[in-house]
Design an enzyme around this catalytic site. Sequence first.
Site, mmCIF file in Angstrom:
data_model
loop_
_atom_site.group_PDB
_atom_site.id
_atom_site.type_symbol
_atom_site.label_atom_id
_atom_site.label_comp_id
_atom_site.label_asym_id
_atom_site.label_seq_id
_atom_site.Cartn_x
_atom_site.Cartn_y
_atom_site.Cartn_z
ATOM 1 N N TYR A 59 -1.604 -0.546 10.138
ATOM 2 C CA TYR A 59 -1.792 -1.017 8.748
ATOM 3 C C TYR A 59 -0.591 -0.615 7.892
ATOM 4 C CZ TYR A 59 -3.739 -1.081 3.977
ATOM 5 O OH TYR A 59 -3.948 -1.294 2.635
ATOM 6 N N SER A 115 0.850 -1.195 0.000
ATOM 7 C CA SER A 115 0.000 0.000 0.000
ATOM 8 C C SER A 115 0.883 1.242 0.000
ATOM 9 C CB SER A 115 -0.881 0.026 1.252
ATOM 10 O OG SER A 115 -1.514 1.290 1.373
#
Length: 252
Positions: free
Chosen positions: A157, A143
């Site tokens: 995350y 990501s």
Amino acid sequence: MSGPLMLVTGGSRGIGAAVARLAAAEGWTVAVNYVRDETAANGLVAAIESDGGSAFAVKGDVGSEADVLAVFRAVDRAGPLKALVNNAGIVDRVGRLDTFSAARIERMFRINVLGSFLCAREAVKRMSTAHGGSGGTIVNVSSAAAKFGGPDQYIDYASAKGAIDTMTVGLAKEVIREGVRVCAVRPGIIETEIHASGGQPDRVAEMGPGLPMGRAGTAEEVARAILWLASDAASYSSGAILDVSGGRSIWP
Ligand code: NAP
């Protein structure tokens, strides 16, 4: 089963489903892993088959070693694995690190990091020439958050995805002479249900206009990058991490 075999973890929805659809159209036989939404997984398999493609659904939580082993046993029954797309991933509610429970952090790393490591391990055991395999590719889904750090949103995350970037580079080096290429994509803000699952159903609408391209990306745009990295067209790329973020990663 016909074409070369690709396992897509978290393939029932979002980016994984787009990878499965496009891969099947390109002639891959696709193992569509999911954990909860059996209806979505079976619906995707039916759609692929009605378009003349080959796919099957396989349930399993990537954060459970027993489940991962069972998923790979099911894959083995379909033929030799040629590609793994390590796509399954989760977010959690937006918050600061000083509010995170141990349970939240453990879940984030169990699914996003342990899950990708276990699947990569099982894929290498099958594809590496050092294990008697005939080569293949692993594409990890990281990501853009790995670069930004996710402050005030989800540092857990972002850090988990940072671990995926590091694993991509390290594993690429470990197996580069064993016929296995390992690459990754770093998507930016992509239109999927993941934002709603993190309590931000309007995230794409709210952030899209302010992004460098003035819009969020689609799952298909990320899937095309993943499929290129998984294909022989990318035969000289290993350890590569491709930003698919509409320019977000290069913006100040
Ligand atoms: P999504 O729409 O929420 O879909 C998630 C998929 O992962 C579903 O198929 C889900 O299965 C599966 N899954 C969730 N937990 C799992 C587990 N423990 N074991 C196996 N499968 C599991 O997510 P997405 O947006 O497509 O995200 C896919 C990947 O891209 C993730 O790694 C995410 O971090 C990354 N990413 C997304 C964005 C974005 O903006 N969307 C940006 C950067 C990176 P069920 O259908 O059974 O629930």
